[in-house]
Motif scaffolding. Structure first.
Motif, short mmCIF file in Angstrom:
data_model
loop_
_atom_site.label_atom_id
_atom_site.label_comp_id
_atom_site.label_asym_id
_atom_site.label_seq_id
_atom_site.Cartn_x
_atom_site.Cartn_y
_atom_site.Cartn_z
N PRO A 63 -66.83 -2.47 -78.21
CA PRO A 63 -67.52 -1.28 -78.75
C PRO A 63 -67.82 -1.45 -80.23
CG PRO A 63 -65.54 -0.68 -77.50
CD PRO A 63 -65.49 -2.16 -77.70
N HIS A 64 -68.95 -0.91 -80.65
CA HIS A 64 -69.28 -0.93 -82.07
C HIS A 64 -68.43 0.07 -82.85
CE1 HIS A 64 -73.55 -2.40 -80.76
NE2 HIS A 64 -72.63 -3.34 -80.67
N VAL A 65 -68.13 1.19 -82.19
CA VAL A 65 -67.27 2.22 -82.79
C VAL A 65 -66.35 2.75 -81.70
CG1 VAL A 65 -67.19 4.49 -83.90
CG2 VAL A 65 -69.03 2.90 -84.48
N GLU A 66 -65.11 3.02 -82.07
CA GLU A 66 -64.15 3.65 -81.16
C GLU A 66 -63.57 4.89 -81.82
OE1 GLU A 66 -62.26 0.31 -78.18
OE2 GLU A 66 -61.18 0.78 -80.03
N LEU A 67 -63.48 5.96 -81.05
CA LEU A 67 -62.82 7.18 -81.48
C LEU A 67 -61.58 7.35 -80.62
CD1 LEU A 67 -66.00 9.44 -81.73
CD2 LEU A 67 -64.83 8.29 -83.60
N ASP A 68 -60.41 7.10 -81.19
CA ASP A 68 -59.17 7.03 -80.44
C ASP A 68 -58.28 8.22 -80.79
OD1 ASP A 68 -57.91 4.96 -78.59
OD2 ASP A 68 -56.24 5.43 -79.95
N ASP A 228 -78.00 0.15 -84.91
CA ASP A 228 -77.89 -0.85 -85.97
C ASP A 228 -76.41 -1.15 -86.20
OD1 ASP A 228 -77.98 -2.46 -88.19
OD2 ASP A 228 -79.10 -1.05 -89.46
N ILE A 229 -75.98 -2.36 -85.83
CA ILE A 229 -74.56 -2.69 -85.92
C ILE A 229 -74.04 -2.64 -87.35
CG2 ILE A 229 -74.54 -4.07 -83.82
CD1 ILE A 229 -74.69 -6.57 -85.53
#
Length: 412
Positions: A63-68, A228-229
């Protein structure tokens, strides 16, 4: 007069009456420039290849971003998934549950990061299904599990066989309370070609939720794919502000950014070092021309007494020295381009002959040498080599124009 300078330079370069030592130094300078240019083109192509592999392989899977979730699990997740998906710059959002566990097959045991996913949503944020090496990944039933190639090899398991998954159950303060286990059927094996093959397994999110005793309709976090990474850190903060839950926002720069930064640092260091190698080779041009001027002083004196302008003498020896740089640069470009195109099959051949990869896939994010030739790198390298070669000719050529005909001819 420019034509005369060119003709004289060719004559001096091709003559067999020059000192053998001068010819040796001249050949050394040409070879040094060719080697430096070839290696620089190859090195830049390999660095470009690593950067492309990072984007196309690693960043297409993780994943490019994770919300944990930090404390409480995330409830009412379908609605919150839609909220995150509406943020500008976000391509897709998928729920997940992850934990660490142990896999056992026979007497073999392997630790792994276990990730519970919804396959339809996961395919929108990850391309890992395109790296299936065995089995199929059209569906992911509740009793199925997908293994990385490295884990499958370590366990000696194949598609259709069952493995036992053991998961820890922790108390609120993080201590081990008990464990749960389940027998799952290997439905597919994924070969991404790097460290992920040795660390990840995937199974149905609802199955993992039951094994970990999650409350109904709760998850651990969201995985996000962004357009956009390089905007991932900013979007991670934005998603954290939008979130209704207390979550950690983690972008790929924090987890894998060191790989990208290392590639850029190595690229810069390689360019500097190999440019200095080319510069050292160009110093041989200076030595060659200084000795050539000493050897040709009689010719220079006669030309000057015949009315040839000093500027023509300067051009003659500039051409003479620059031809070494030009020939060396062109040979280096041809060699470097060929190596850049064939380094991947050559590395594969070496790996096959040795019986093991020189890049340990359990450590590196890929197990092969990638290469991406960019013609702007070739043009830049060629330009630097030619400019350095030209600059190396200036002082000896200027000294040649300062020969005193009366003094030189009077000694002969």
């Amino acid at each position: 007069m420019a034509s005369l300078a060119w003709q004289l330079a060719k004559r001096y370069r091709n003559t067999r009456h020059s000192s053998g030592f001068i010819r040796f130094i001249s050949a050394s300078s040409t070879s040094g420039i060719a080697l430096g240019v070839a290696i620089l083109i190859l090195a830049l192509s390999v660095m470009n290849g690593f950067e492309l592999a990072l984007k196309q392989r690693l960043l297409s899977v993780i994943p490019h971003v994770e919300l944990d979730a930090v404390q409480q699990k995330i409830g009412d997740w379908p609605r919150k998934q839609q909220v995150f998906a509406s943020v500008a710059g976000v391509d897709a959002v998928a729920p997940y549950i992850k934990t660490n566990g142990m896999l056992r097959f026979g007497s073999a045991v392997k630790a792994a990061e276990v990730r519970g996913i919804e396959l339809a949503a996961e395919k929108k944020i990850s391309d890992f299904s395109s790296y299936v090496s065995a089995g199929q990944l059209d569906t992911l039933a509740e009793a199925d599990i997908v293994l990385g190639q490295g884990i499958a090899d370590a366990l000696g398991v194949s598609v259709g066989e069952q493995v036992q998954l053991m998961l820890p159950k922790l108390t609120d303060d993080g201590r081990l309370a008990s464990h749960s286990s389940a027998s799952l059927t290997v439905s597919a094996i994924v070969a991404i070609g790097g460290q992920l093959d040795y660390s990840h397994v995937w199974l149905n999110m609802h199955t993992l939720a039951e094994l970990l005793a999650f409350e109904p309709n709760t998850i651990q976090g969201f995985a996000v794919r962004v357009t956009d990474i390089f905007q991932a850190p900013q979007l991670a903060r934005e998603l954290g502000r939008v979130s209704e839950d207390y979550v950690y926002s983690l972008d790929w720069f924090r987890t894998q950014g060191h790989v990208y930064q290392d590639i850029q640092m190595v690229r810069s260091i390689l360019y500097l070092v190999l440019a200095l190698v080319i510069a050292v080779a160009c110093f041989n041009i200076v030595a060659t021309l200084v000795m050539a001027v000493r050897e040709k002083e009689g010719d220079i004196a006669i030309l000057l007494t015949m009315g040839v302008a000093p500027s023509t003498i300067v051009l003659t020896f500039m051409w003479l020295g620059w031809l070494n740089g030009l020939v060396g640069s062109l040979i280096g470009v041809v060699t470097g381009v060929a190596l850049a195109y064939y380094i991947e099959p050559l590395f594969a051949l070496v790996t096959k002959l040795l019986g093991h990869s020189l890049l340990d896939p359990s450590i590196y994010f890929i197990n092969f040498i990638p290469s991406l030739l960019q013609w702007q790198d070739v043009a830049l390298t060629l330009g630097v080599a030619l400019v350095m070669s030209l600059l190396a000719t200036l002082y000896p050529a200027w000294r040649a124009s300062k020969v005193q005909p009366a003094f030189v001819l009077g000694q002969r």
